[in-house]
Motif scaffolding. Structure first.
Motif, short mmCIF file in Angstrom:
data_model
loop_
_atom_site.label_atom_id
_atom_site.label_comp_id
_atom_site.label_asym_id
_atom_site.label_seq_id
_atom_site.Cartn_x
_atom_site.Cartn_y
_atom_site.Cartn_z
N HIS A 100 0.85 -1.20 0.00
CA HIS A 100 0.00 0.00 0.00
C HIS A 100 0.88 1.24 0.00
CE1 HIS A 100 0.62 -0.42 4.39
NE2 HIS A 100 0.32 0.86 4.49
N HIS A 102 1.83 5.35 1.13
CA HIS A 102 1.78 6.33 2.22
C HIS A 102 2.12 7.71 1.65
CE1 HIS A 102 2.47 4.01 6.27
NE2 HIS A 102 1.39 3.60 5.63
N SER A 110 2.57 2.00 10.15
CA SER A 110 1.80 2.48 11.29
C SER A 110 1.52 1.30 12.22
CB SER A 110 0.48 3.06 10.81
OG SER A 110 -0.33 2.03 10.26
N ASP A 113 -0.79 -0.90 10.43
CA ASP A 113 -0.10 -1.72 9.42
C ASP A 113 0.51 -2.96 10.08
OD1 ASP A 113 -0.60 0.06 7.36
OD2 ASP A 113 1.29 1.14 7.65
N ILE A 135 5.55 -0.86 1.45
CA ILE A 135 4.89 0.44 1.53
C ILE A 135 5.58 1.36 0.54
CG2 ILE A 135 4.12 2.35 2.97
CD1 ILE A 135 4.25 0.60 5.40
ZN LIG Z 1 0.20 2.11 6.12
#
Ligand SMILES: [Zn+2]
Length: 165
Positions: A100, A102, A110, A113, A135
């Motif tokens: 994903h 950011h 995070s 995450d 990420i």
């Molecule tokens: Zn994230």
């Protein structure tokens, strides 16, 4: 794009297909209104060396919910994506993890995450005890490896790729 092969602590290698790297960076949140994207990583585990190869990545689909700081994947579309790959590759491909974006230059996982990654490792999808998590930041893409060894989960940083090198 400089480096797409990483040596893992087990001496296995992880290779990320250049097209996947380009695809992921093309969805980087490099403008103020860019929404978070994500998907699954699909690839192979080579028989000879047990090296991992990430061949493909799914991209956001119609039912996914994309916001500036969150991405919720609806499993249906991505499962379909995986099933199509599975058929195409005659069952030799694996679910290898998730990615994903950011909206930060160098991404840091995070708390949510890390909790999500642990849940995926606990789920042992396709009996996989190793998963990769990417990420994609604005400048760098960072890769982590997660290992579930008899229920003991460890996540460590594998390396990163600089978009502009
Ligand atoms: Zn994230």
């Amino acid at each position: 794009m400089s480096k797409s092969v990483f040596i893992l602590p087990t001496n296995q290698r992880l290779k990320v297909n250049e097209e996947v790297i380009e695809l992921l960076f093309s969805l980087a949140q490099d403008s103020l209104d860019a929404l978070e994207s994500g998907g699954i990583l699909v690839g192979r585990i080579l028989e000879s060396s047990a090296d991992y190869v990430i061949d493909d990545a799914s991209v956001p689909m119609a039912k996914d919910v994309q916001k500036r700081n969150s991405f919720v994947r609806d499993s249906e579309g991505h499962q379909e994506y995986f099933d199509q790959h599975w058929a195409h590759q005659e069952g030799r491909c694996f679910y290898l993890g998730e990615w994903h974006t950011h909206p930060e230059k160098v991404p840091k996982p995070s708390f949510i995450d890390q909790r999500g990654w642990r849940n995926l490792l606990n789920a042992k999808i396709q009996e996989q005890t190793t998963l990769f998590f990417i990420i994609v930041g604005i400048q760098r893409l960072v890769i982590w490896q997660g290992v579930n060894r008899n229920g003991r989960i460890r996540i460590f940083r594998v390396g990163d790729i600089n978009r502009y090198e």
